[in-house]
Design an enzyme around this catalytic site. Sequence first.
Site, short mmCIF file in Angstrom:
data_model
loop_
_atom_site.label_atom_id
_atom_site.label_comp_id
_atom_site.label_asym_id
_atom_site.label_seq_id
_atom_site.Cartn_x
_atom_site.Cartn_y
_atom_site.Cartn_z
N TYR A 101 42.87 41.99 35.55
CA TYR A 101 42.73 40.55 35.34
C TYR A 101 44.08 39.88 35.53
O TYR A 101 45.10 40.38 35.03
CB TYR A 101 42.22 40.27 33.92
N GLU A 189 42.74 31.97 38.56
CA GLU A 189 42.37 33.22 37.89
C GLU A 189 41.69 34.18 38.85
O GLU A 189 40.82 33.77 39.62
CB GLU A 189 41.42 32.91 36.72
#
Length: 385
Positions: A101, A189
Amino acid sequence: MDLFEYQGKQYFAKFGIPVSAGDVAHTVDEAVAISERVGYPVVVKAQVQVGGRGKAGGIKLANNKAEVLTHATNILGMDIKGHVVKRVWVECASDIAEEYYASFTLDRAAKQHLLMLSAQGGVEIEDVAAKDPTAIVKLHINPIVGIDEATAKKAAADAKIPAKAQDGVAAILVKLYGCFTKGDCDLAEINPLILKPTGEVHALDAKVSLDGNALFRHPEWEAFRATEELDDRERLAREKDLQYIGLDGDVGIIANGAGLAMSTLDVVSQVGGKAANFLDIGGGANAELMTSALEVINFDTNVKSIFINIFGGITRGDEVAKGIVEAMRRVQLRAPIVIRLDGTNAEEGRKILADAGIPTSRLMSKPTMLEAARAAVDLANGKTV
Ligand code: GDP
Ligand code: MN
């Protein structure tokens, strides 16, 4: 302004972030044509602005034309958490060794940019934060200095990303930061950021939120605005050039200035009510603007009362009052108005409202914000005030 995954990936690609070859399809035929072009196996992905698409059946692997037909047919039109799928993104399937992530956001309190990085990707980051907060590395970035490869690589090591993936991750972090800053993002993101068995690192998903205040230097964002998911109220407000955000309560809000509008939402909530919207009419408050504002509020059938909160600075209370009186002639309002008018020429303004001959059941004036909020909430709850 939130982008769809396919738009986010196209945005990433402009900044050199590796994404899979693919294209967006509105129909099953288009999905098949893209698959034939990029080559099987492909992944068919629902384009909705909500996470957890995989679990909802909105992400499917297809090994051949028959499977693309089945999956695209099923996914197009599917409802995922209240979002209807109008498009799918079809891309070359990737082999995944590991999922990470990575994101950049603005930390307003720290007045710095914030990198969040974790070796536990592919799941909602909120879940990782809840279960194992130490698995997320948070690094503040001074916006004057930015982030270089060495710093990015150290962050990757701190996040326990395996040595073989650290260079690839660091290179992407630097590019993602470029996208975040030069691309004027509020959020950039990647989840999951994948390591392929071949050793390459690659963005498998994209979540990008653009800073609307930078629209003036990005004419190319117009294409994103065209596909933006607005509700009917927000669409009407945009046509009228109003700063409006739809909410789900029953007290319509009009205020001058974004800060006052926010405080108005707070005070409504403080007295137990729920705002139907945020609406900042800014400095001017003439009849045209007030008419537009009341039209948008009136369009929302949930609205049971309207709270107009004006503090006159440069905006003069008498001008505002004239605007409201004229707007009320033009718009047949379903809900009563409670107004708190203060600041420059407030006395004159209140007199204009009182002399307009509008019954208090349709328009009532309250001396303070708190009293006005109470009255508006009581009216919304069907009480007489
Ligand atoms: P989200 O759940 O809505 O955020 O959708 P993502 O795009 O993040 O995909 C969810 C999951 O689907 C990923 O974490 C992967 O495990 C899986 N997935 C997506 N694309 C591929 C692919 O090309 N190959 C493989 N093997 N899995 C994929
Ligand atoms: Mn994802």
